[in-house]
Design a protein around this motif. Structure first.
Motif, PDB file in Angstrom:
ATOM      1  N   ASP A   1       0.865  -1.489   0.059  1.00 31.55           N
ATOM      2  CA  ASP A   1       0.204  -0.332   0.403  1.00 31.55           C
ATOM      3  C   ASP A   1       0.980   1.741  -0.121  1.00 31.55           C
TER       4      ASP A   1
ATOM      5  N   GLU B   1      -2.446  10.583   0.843  1.00 31.28           N
ATOM      6  CA  GLU B   1      -3.721   9.820   0.028  1.00 31.28           C
ATOM      7  C   GLU B   1      -4.367   8.661   1.828  1.00 31.28           C
ATOM      8  N   ASP B   2      -2.787   8.417   2.251  1.00 26.85           N
ATOM      9  CA  ASP B   2      -3.067   7.215   3.476  1.00 26.85           C
ATOM     10  C   ASP B   2      -3.676   8.235   4.272  1.00 26.85           C
TER      11      ASP B   2
ATOM     12  N   TRP C   1      -4.275  -5.367   4.522  1.00 25.10           N
ATOM     13  CA  TRP C   1      -4.344  -3.738   4.515  1.00 25.10           C
ATOM     14  C   TRP C   1      -4.186  -3.002   5.951  1.00 25.10           C
ATOM     15  N   HIS C   2      -4.182  -2.157   6.088  1.00 25.07           N
ATOM     16  CA  HIS C   2      -3.570  -1.330   6.895  1.00 25.07           C
ATOM     17  C   HIS C   2      -3.231  -1.924   8.248  1.00 25.07           C
TER      18      HIS C   2
HETATM   19 ZN    ZN Z   1      -4.181   2.573   2.312  1.00 26.45          ZN
END
Ligand code: ZN
Ligand code: AHN
Length: 281
Positions: A98, A130-131, A252-253
């Motif tokens: 990511d 973005e994150d 994810w994350h």
């Molecule tokens: Zn992300």
């Protein structure tokens, strides 16, 4: 693969952190070995937690004089929290997949362009922040549009006056083993012919196991802002995993989004497909 490894070696790339600063310098230096046309866009932002930062979008252009051009996007920051992990939720993640994977594929594409320039102009645009989106359990007041701050800024403040590209391709989480990519709804709505072009090319190259002709629900990602603000028809190549609850990659994350989440064959499928699409324009 090496380009992912290198980014991850700086640690998490959270805006204003040491890893972020060092990685930005490395990205700029690396792109400069492939093209002299580099622009670093800087702008003040406030995140959902009330903190102020200066974001950095990193832009590398090939044949900037050509009007016939396309844009390639990825985000280069990594998430400041591991809100989908079961442990250490408050510490930042490495974001090998990511963040790291999309940037790595675009670096390799830039390296290829430095050996053989395509007929069309190409802009490689790495978005920051973005994150840094607001987590679901956040105690701060709800902030609209808290994700994708770099792409929102770029879309409202293009790096060149009257900039336009025929189409755009966003890469997000393109490095995991056996990843599959589907026709995501926002991409279909704004840029259906581009989806078809890219997925057909992938199939012809033997990457049909990765690029699947099936639909996926809409994902709020950088391409949403590029499409709605700039009008550049832009698709998102993003992993869709039918086996997970959120349909993102299973790491994810989480802190497991590290080098073990990266697979050379997947990076190759995505990079080779993009190169073939671009060199045939
Ligand atoms: Zn992300
Ligand atoms: C949301 O979670 C709202 N969008 C996913 C965008 C994203 C985050 N891509 C990578 N990390």
């Amino acid at each position: 693969y090496y380009f992912v490894e290198k980014q991850v070696s700086f640690g998490p790339r959270v805006i204003s952190s040491k890893g972020w600063q060092e990685c930005a310098l490395w990205l700029e230096k690396k792109f400069k070995t492939y093209t002299k046309n580099i622009i670093i866009q800087q702008a003040p932002i406030t995140t959902y937690d009330g903190k102020n930062h200066i974001l950095k979008n990193i832009i590398a252009s090939f044949s900037p004089e050509k009007n016939n051009r396309i844009a390639l996007f990825a985000h280069w920051d990594s998430r400041h929290i591991a809100d989908h992990d079961t442990v250490n939720q408050n510490s930042p993640i490495l974001g090998a997949n990511d963040g790291g994977s999309g940037v790595a594929v675009l670096l390799e594409i830039a390296r290829q362009f430095s050996n053989k320039e395509p007929n069309i102009g190409v802009d490689i645009i790495l978005f920051d922040a973005e994150d840094y989106g607001q987590p679901e359990n956040s105690e701060y007041p709800i902030m609209q549009d808290s994700w994708c701050l770099g792409s929102q800024y770029w879309s409202n403040n293009l790096h060149k006056p009257n900039y336009f590209a025929r189409y755009g391709i966003l890469l997000d989480m393109v490095g995991a083993e056996n990843a599959t990519f589907r026709h995501e709804e926002i991409s279909s709505y704004f840029a259906s012919p581009i989806l078809t072009k890219v997925w057909r090319k992938a199939s012809n190259l033997g990457f049909g196991n990765y690029f699947i002709f099936k639909k996926a629900k809409q994902i709020l990602d950088d391409h949403y802002y590029v499409n709605t603000i700039t009008g550049i028809p832009t698709i998102d190549i993003i992993e869709y995993d039918p086996a997970t609850e959120n349909n993102f990659n299973k790491h994810w994350h989480t802190h497991n989004d590290n080098m073990q989440n990266i697979n050379k064959n997947t990076l190759n499928a995505v990079g080779q497909t993009l190169l073939e699409v671009i060199y045939n324009e």
